[in-house]
Design an enzyme around this catalytic site. Sequence first.
Site, short mmCIF file in Angstrom:
data_model
loop_
_atom_site.label_atom_id
_atom_site.label_comp_id
_atom_site.label_asym_id
_atom_site.label_seq_id
_atom_site.Cartn_x
_atom_site.Cartn_y
_atom_site.Cartn_z
N GLN A 178 0.81 -1.23 0.00
CA GLN A 178 0.00 0.00 0.00
C GLN A 178 0.84 1.28 0.00
OE1 GLN A 178 -3.07 0.41 -0.67
NE2 GLN A 178 -3.90 -1.65 -0.42
N CYS A 322 -10.61 -7.84 0.05
CA CYS A 322 -10.40 -9.27 0.20
C CYS A 322 -11.37 -9.86 1.21
CB CYS A 322 -8.97 -9.55 0.65
SG CYS A 322 -7.79 -8.81 -0.44
N1 PLP Z 1 -0.92 -6.69 1.16
C1 PLP Z 1 -1.67 -5.58 1.27
C2 PLP Z 1 -1.38 -4.60 2.35
C3 PLP Z 1 -2.72 -5.36 0.36
O1 PLP Z 1 -3.45 -4.26 0.47
C4 PLP Z 1 -2.97 -6.33 -0.64
C5 PLP Z 1 -4.11 -6.16 -1.58
O2 PLP Z 1 -5.17 -5.72 -1.22
C6 PLP Z 1 -2.16 -7.47 -0.72
C7 PLP Z 1 -1.14 -7.60 0.20
C8 PLP Z 1 -2.35 -8.50 -1.80
O3 PLP Z 1 -1.89 -7.97 -2.99
P1 PLP Z 1 -2.19 -8.62 -4.43
O4 PLP Z 1 -3.51 -8.09 -4.86
O5 PLP Z 1 -1.07 -8.13 -5.30
O6 PLP Z 1 -2.17 -10.09 -4.28
#
Ligand code: PLP
Length: 390
Positions: A178, A322
């Site tokens: 982020q 998520c």
């Molecule tokens: N880590 C954080 C802090 C995130 O905000 C996200 C996505 O929302 C992820 C990991 C996962 O990322 P990716 O969408 O590239 O798998």
Amino acid sequence: MIYIDNNATTRIDSNVLEAMLPYLKEDYGNASSTQHKMGRLTHHAIEESRISIAKKLKVDPKEIYFTSGSTESITTVIKGVFERYQSIGKNIIIGATEHKAVITTCEAIEKKGAEITYIPVNENGELNINYLKSAIKKETILVCLMSANNETGVKYPIEEIAEICKERNVLYFCDATQSIGKEEIDLSQIPIDILCISAHKFHGPKGIGALFIRRKSKPIQIEPLILGGKQENGLRGGTYNTANIIGMAKAIENVSQKVNNEVEELRNYFERNVNNHIEDCKILSLHAKRIVNTSNIFFKYVNSSELMIKLSNIAVSSGSACMTGVSEPSHVLKAMNLNNEESRCCIRFSFSKYNTKEQIDIVIQDLKNAIEQIRASSPIWKMYKEGILD
Ligand code: PLP
């Protein structure tokens, strides 16, 4: 639609798409097929991208590995470090407000004998650094603490964490998903060992990310998650996603501090207006250090799902994307001591360079109307107003 959900994903920059297109059309050679010209061309383009990304992070290109995004990077690092180092120790330290990718991976390795320590945060979402200092022990093989939280925007003090880990000789993995694109992280100055980034959070394509693994005199060992060919020095098998890699490099080149300052002004303008026009609301973590674009707001006695239905032309989020489909309240807000009812009344607004002041004015007006409508038909709100409820 007015899109204010940029911590979930962002709109791709048009020059990023343009840079990618040739590699989806005529320049489609496999970057590992360097016996012929078409393969050499894509191989060269990928290596140029690696250099660009390394330059932004101020590291050596040899320290950059391509993955499909942060979920894969996180899983690779946590599982891969545990597999290689568990004979030394089984303790892994993470923050209570880490992304679900970190938490669920840790839960999975817990079943294989890992011992996970969670570092708490205060009501502003700020990390308890003293707790971290006392939690590190000789069995600790990895500290995994994010640079900024996806739900609240609160930053962890990564410089201080990195120094503590260096002094205690423990690997520090930073999920910078982020932060990258919103602020600079100078890895030539901060002794972070491992860090991950994800292109779709900074106006690049989805499904591509990079992992920085520092080259040290005693090399960091990570067991690969994806086996196959010898791509990425054996850390990650699989045919290169050339167009996406080119797009990620272009997107990171586009990042500008000046533009980020403008996004921050826009976010602050939004928050000032929310405070001025909407009663009984609270901006979470207002006094904590936050990334420039995020605002998570509690609206008293206004259920966020109901509010989002009314705001049908505005894309925002309750909790993290998520978590969509999961009715459980956010673990991040819970860690900040909000009860279930309170966390169901929170909305995350996350801005980008594509938002305008005019859009914000519309959002404020729509938000005000929707909240007033919901409260007008709420018996709980009436009781609160009559002083029967707190
Ligand atoms: N880590 C954080 C802090 C995130 O905000 C996200 C996505 O929302 C992820 C990991 C996962 O990322 P990716 O969408 O590239 O798998």
